[in-house]
Design an enzyme around this catalytic site. Structure first.
Site, PDB file in Angstrom:
ATOM      1  N   ARG A   1      82.246  49.321  75.049  1.00 25.31           N
ATOM      2  CA  ARG A   1      81.137  48.137  75.272  1.00 25.31           C
ATOM      3  C   ARG A   1      80.187  48.650  76.547  1.00 25.31           C
ATOM      4  O   ARG A   1      79.106  48.127  76.999  1.00 25.31           O
ATOM      5  CB  ARG A   1      81.578  47.056  75.429  1.00 25.31           C
ATOM      6  CG  ARG A   1      81.696  45.998  73.802  1.00 25.31           C
ATOM      7  CD  ARG A   1      82.048  44.982  74.312  1.00 25.31           C
ATOM      8  NE  ARG A   1      81.545  43.780  73.343  1.00 25.31           N
ATOM      9  CZ  ARG A   1      82.372  43.444  72.152  1.00 25.31           C
ATOM     10  NH1 ARG A   1      83.268  43.758  71.743  1.00 25.31           N
ATOM     11  NH2 ARG A   1      81.641  42.331  71.312  1.00 25.31           N
TER      12      ARG A   1
ATOM     13  N   ARG B   1      77.961  32.803  60.442  1.00 28.08           N
ATOM     14  CA  ARG B   1      79.252  33.143  60.275  1.00 28.08           C
ATOM     15  C   ARG B   1      80.208  32.172  60.560  1.00 28.08           C
ATOM     16  O   ARG B   1      80.272  31.462  61.241  1.00 28.08           O
ATOM     17  CB  ARG B   1      79.496  34.340  61.370  1.00 28.08           C
ATOM     18  CG  ARG B   1      80.905  34.902  61.304  1.00 28.08           C
ATOM     19  CD  ARG B   1      80.984  36.261  62.124  1.00 28.08           C
ATOM     20  NE  ARG B   1      81.104  36.066  63.374  1.00 28.08           N
ATOM     21  CZ  ARG B   1      80.992  37.334  64.230  1.00 28.08           C
ATOM     22  NH1 ARG B   1      81.162  38.503  63.924  1.00 28.08           N
ATOM     23  NH2 ARG B   1      80.994  36.922  65.658  1.00 28.08           N
TER      24      ARG B   1
ATOM     25  N   ARG C   1      75.241  37.243  74.628  1.00 27.16           N
ATOM     26  CA  ARG C   1      76.057  38.586  74.218  1.00 27.16           C
ATOM     27  C   ARG C   1      75.086  39.506  73.647  1.00 27.16           C
ATOM     28  O   ARG C   1      75.158  40.847  73.883  1.00 27.16           O
ATOM     29  CB  ARG C   1      76.999  37.793  72.781  1.00 27.16           C
ATOM     30  CG  ARG C   1      78.278  37.169  73.239  1.00 27.16           C
ATOM     31  CD  ARG C   1      78.705  36.610  72.053  1.00 27.16           C
ATOM     32  NE  ARG C   1      79.451  37.211  70.971  1.00 27.16           N
ATOM     33  CZ  ARG C   1      79.581  37.221  69.927  1.00 27.16           C
ATOM     34  NH1 ARG C   1      79.188  36.213  69.271  1.00 27.16           N
ATOM     35  NH2 ARG C   1      80.286  38.075  69.121  1.00 27.16           N
TER      36      ARG C   1
ATOM     37  N   ARG D   1      83.211  30.457  65.399  1.00 33.63           N
ATOM     38  CA  ARG D   1      83.698  30.945  66.660  1.00 33.63           C
ATOM     39  C   ARG D   1      83.107  30.270  67.927  1.00 33.63           C
ATOM     40  O   ARG D   1      81.843  30.066  67.774  1.00 33.63           O
ATOM     41  CB  ARG D   1      83.600  32.704  66.733  1.00 33.63           C
ATOM     42  CG  ARG D   1      84.733  33.181  66.090  1.00 33.63           C
ATOM     43  CD  ARG D   1      84.409  34.803  65.960  1.00 33.63           C
ATOM     44  NE  ARG D   1      84.000  35.290  67.258  1.00 33.63           N
ATOM     45  CZ  ARG D   1      83.602  36.670  67.272  1.00 33.63           C
ATOM     46  NH1 ARG D   1      83.935  37.495  66.332  1.00 33.63           N
ATOM     47  NH2 ARG D   1      83.204  37.272  68.431  1.00 33.63           N
TER      48      ARG D   1
ATOM     49  N   LYS E   1      80.002  45.175  62.445  1.00 34.64           N
ATOM     50  CA  LYS E   1      81.274  45.745  62.752  1.00 34.64           C
ATOM     51  C   LYS E   1      82.541  45.408  62.067  1.00 34.64           C
ATOM     52  O   LYS E   1      83.385  46.133  61.473  1.00 34.64           O
ATOM     53  CB  LYS E   1      81.576  46.160  64.130  1.00 34.64           C
ATOM     54  CG  LYS E   1      80.121  46.615  64.966  1.00 34.64           C
ATOM     55  CD  LYS E   1      80.763  46.716  66.377  1.00 34.64           C
ATOM     56  CE  LYS E   1      80.951  45.572  67.229  1.00 34.64           C
ATOM     57  NZ  LYS E   1      79.810  44.619  67.401  1.00 34.64           N
TER      58      LYS E   1
END
Ligand code: AMP
Length: 210
Positions: free
Chosen positions: A85, A124, A168, A157, A15
């Site tokens: 969400r 990431r 998550r 992160r 996203k």
């Protein structure tokens, strides 16, 4: 003409990457809820302090808090990611949009699988200054550990650590089917294969959403 888009998918479904290119392509202002919240945390605001713990654990911030943020940011035209969400957020967004006398044009679901998201999230890295995303293997920065756009340091992160990724993903599994159903019934759901590299996924979206 396309004026309002929601980008939806699991954490790591792309996203954040797609919103950058799609905002340009459709000439729409982007709203990334995660980015807005991370800026608040970084700036040490009251809102930032309130949401930090939830974010570090990979948990959803309570709807009451999130509603205020979304009300302040949603207006006119947009491409939005990170919201809704869960079903209650989807219904809440409907109320906000109705009040503004507008509706969304497309709800784009980037469909992925657990292996893809674990691979993407664990590799990431994000720029600690401007928030640009990189992938150590598939989308590496030109200079190691340095943002191509602003030259700042890249970090991992807190919520991209393995046990938080799992949390998550599980939240996504619990919440996603009701949301997909909701937008399907509204006739707005567009499902796109979110696997592969940025340009492949972009081409798939461009082919369907015109
Ligand atoms: P993201 O960058 O979209 O993965 O969001 C990072 C974190 O921000 C999430 O794991 C949540 O803690 C929080 N967050 C972002 N969007 C929402 C939302 N719509 N509702 C509740 N919490 C959210």
């Amino acid at each position: 003409m396309i004026k309002r888009i929601i980008l939806f998918g699991a954490p790591g479904s792309g996203k954040g990457t797609q919103i950058e290119v799609l905002a340009n392509y459709f000439n729409l202002p982007k709203i990334s809820l995660g980015d807005i919240l991370r800026k608040e945390v970084k700036g040490g605001s009251t809102l930032g302090n309130e949401v930090k713990n939830y974010m570090d654990k990979g948990a959803l911030v309570p709807d009451e808090t999130i509603t205020k943020v979304i009300e302040q940011n949603v207006n006119g035209e947009f491409i939005l990611e990170g919201y809704p969400r869960n079903l209650s957020q989807a219904k809440n967004l409907e109320t906000i949009l109705k009040r503004l006398n507008i509706d969304i044009d497309a709800f784009i679901y980037l469909d992925t699988d657990e292996k893809t998201i674990v691979d993407r999230l664990s590799a990431r890295r994000v720029c600690k200054q401007c928030g640009t995303n990189y992938h150590l293997k598939n989308m590496p920065p030109k200079k190691e550990n340095t943002c191509d756009k602003c030259g700042s340091e890249l970090i991992q992160r807190n919520d991209d650590k393995p046990d938080v990724i799992k949390n998550r993903w599980e939240i996504f599994l619990q919440e996603s089917s009701q949301i997909l159903d909701f937008y399907d019934k509204k006739g707005k759901l567009i499902k796109v294969d979110g696997r592969g590299n940025r340009d492949d996924v972009l081409a798939r979206i461009q082919k369907i959403v015109k």
